[in-house]
Design a protein around this motif. Sequence first.
Motif, short mmCIF file in Angstrom:
data_model
loop_
_atom_site.label_atom_id
_atom_site.label_comp_id
_atom_site.label_asym_id
_atom_site.label_seq_id
_atom_site.Cartn_x
_atom_site.Cartn_y
_atom_site.Cartn_z
N UNK A 246 6.51 8.14 1.32
CA UNK A 246 5.11 8.31 1.71
C UNK A 246 4.33 8.81 0.51
N UNK A 247 3.19 8.16 0.26
CA UNK A 247 2.30 8.59 -0.81
C UNK A 247 0.94 8.93 -0.20
N UNK A 248 0.03 9.40 -1.03
CA UNK A 248 -1.30 9.77 -0.56
C UNK A 248 -2.28 8.60 -0.62
N UNK A 249 -1.81 7.44 -1.06
CA UNK A 249 -2.71 6.31 -1.28
C UNK A 249 -2.69 5.36 -0.10
N UNK A 250 -3.88 5.04 0.43
CA UNK A 250 -3.98 4.17 1.60
C UNK A 250 -3.53 2.75 1.29
N UNK A 251 -3.91 2.24 0.10
CA UNK A 251 -3.61 0.86 -0.26
C UNK A 251 -2.66 0.82 -1.45
N UNK A 302 -6.02 -5.54 -15.34
CA UNK A 302 -5.92 -4.87 -14.03
C UNK A 302 -5.80 -5.91 -12.93
N UNK A 303 -5.15 -5.50 -11.83
CA UNK A 303 -5.01 -6.39 -10.69
C UNK A 303 -6.11 -6.16 -9.66
N UNK A 304 -6.27 -7.12 -8.78
CA UNK A 304 -7.23 -7.07 -7.69
C UNK A 304 -6.47 -7.26 -6.39
N UNK A 305 -6.67 -6.36 -5.39
CA UNK A 305 -6.02 -6.49 -4.10
C UNK A 305 -4.59 -5.97 -4.11
N UNK A 306 -3.82 -6.36 -3.08
CA UNK A 306 -2.44 -5.89 -2.94
C UNK A 306 -1.47 -7.06 -2.78
N UNK A 307 -1.82 -8.22 -3.34
CA UNK A 307 -1.00 -9.41 -3.17
C UNK A 307 -0.08 -9.70 -4.34
N UNK A 316 3.27 -11.43 -11.03
CA UNK A 316 2.18 -12.36 -10.75
C UNK A 316 1.10 -11.61 -9.96
N UNK A 317 -0.16 -11.67 -10.40
CA UNK A 317 -1.21 -10.95 -9.69
C UNK A 317 -2.57 -11.61 -9.91
N UNK A 318 -3.50 -11.31 -8.98
CA UNK A 318 -4.90 -11.76 -9.07
C UNK A 318 -5.63 -10.84 -10.04
N UNK A 355 -7.82 -6.12 5.11
CA UNK A 355 -7.38 -5.69 3.78
C UNK A 355 -8.53 -5.98 2.82
N UNK A 356 -9.52 -5.08 2.72
CA UNK A 356 -10.83 -5.40 2.14
C UNK A 356 -10.87 -5.64 0.64
N UNK A 357 -9.73 -5.71 -0.04
CA UNK A 357 -9.75 -5.99 -1.48
C UNK A 357 -8.89 -7.19 -1.85
#
Length: 492
Positions: A246-251, A302-307, A316-318, A355-357
């Motif tokens: 468990x971490x303190x980060x929502x996303x 930097x990446x965008x979103x959580x995909x 691989x990232x957006x 998932x707003x990002x």
Amino acid sequence: MFSLCYLPTAGRLTITIIKARNLKAMDITGASDPYVKVSLMCDGRRLKKRKTSTKRNTLNPVYNEAIVFDVPPENIDQIYLSVAVMDYDRVGHNEIIGVCQVGNEAERLGRDHWSEMLSYPRKPIAHWHSLVEQGLQKCTQAAREYIQDFQEFSKNISVMLGRCQTYTSEYKSAVHNLALRVERAQREIDYLEYLREAEVCTESEDKVLAEKQVQEAEEEKRIRTLLNASCDNMLMGIKSLKIVKKTMDTDGSWMKDAVRDSPKVYLLIGSRNNTVWEFASIRAFMEDSTKPGPRKLILTHSWQGTGQVIYKGFLFFHSQGTPNEIIKYNLQKRTVEDRMLLLGGAGRALAYPHSPSTYIDLAVDEHGLWAIHSGPSIHGHLVLTKIEPDTLGVEHSWDTPCRSQDAEASFLLCGVLYVVYSSGGLGPHRITCVYDPLGTVIEENLPNVFFPRRSRSHSMIHYNPRDKQLYAWNDGNQIIYKLQTKRKQPLQ
């Protein structure tokens, strides 16, 4: 003079090159050897190109040749045609006599001709167009310089390949991928070699239907070949839930390499960041006091979103700040290995409203690398794209029946897309849409698949084909879901 005709039902755009007059003499004989090259363009990029036959020793050639492009109705407003009259030379480079454009972004007659074609579908619309010479010599010179630079680059790469024969197998693999990229770049600058015989625009509806049926059969055969892997499992339920950390980060997202037999665990905190934490094992990930501590990797982008996904040692990232760029990042060398632009409306809308990002969600299963994103329309359906991970080429795309509205995450298992929905993001979290490109798995054959109730929606849910389980992030909790599966029905 040329005519335009568009068949919306067949998604077919036909340009018929009729004739030209009073062309500029390009040869010392006072004549030219003209042919016409037509390019299908989108956002300044050449998608396809075709050319007519060459008419010898004339300034007033007559062609009456049709050129056909496949353009779906949803893409017709995004493309335009570039029509270039070329002078064929047996020795040296072919020269440009003149160019004109037709499309929504063209000027004057080019835009009016395009609008008239769209207003009268299935009807050939013919007009004369003036050719423009201004700036073409600079463009040709720039292209030649680019080719010379590329040839020098290819020569240097060949020398480097010769020196790399004694290097490690990993470096040889990297050189092989670079050679594939060189080959792809060579194809992209080859603007003068395509030829295709086209059918006339006035073909009968019966013939169009027959051709469409043949194309659909060939397409189905190609898809079966593409997804012909030794994987025949389908999801039946969620067996258990384990909160690993468990971490303190929502996303955020967390994962292991989907293919390599490596115990390493990777943690990516937040929906916009460039820091990756690498843990030696799942135990080191669970216990903060374990020594040595995690390795901190700072990415150049930097990446965008959580995909994000890790596949064969690459992340691989957006890419943040871009609508549809996917980056292939070498974690060991900490460099960008390759990048691509994902078309089909990717990046215009959120893939999952809860998932707003996340605009592009990447996934891995037994068949390889995938991308999921929302279609171009408002409240559209999800689009599924198969990506070749070595060259970042698109192997195939499918418009799925799964709505983006109320979706919170999705994942692939054995080539089947499972989409998780929740009402308002508060649950229950349930798979209510399944899409199988081969048609062997349908929703009617599946039980109601619910996830254990959580207070918030999932930030990510990704399947790991090596572990055969789901890695998920929910309200700061890193979760593993163990799955219940059974064999698919065999293809007929």
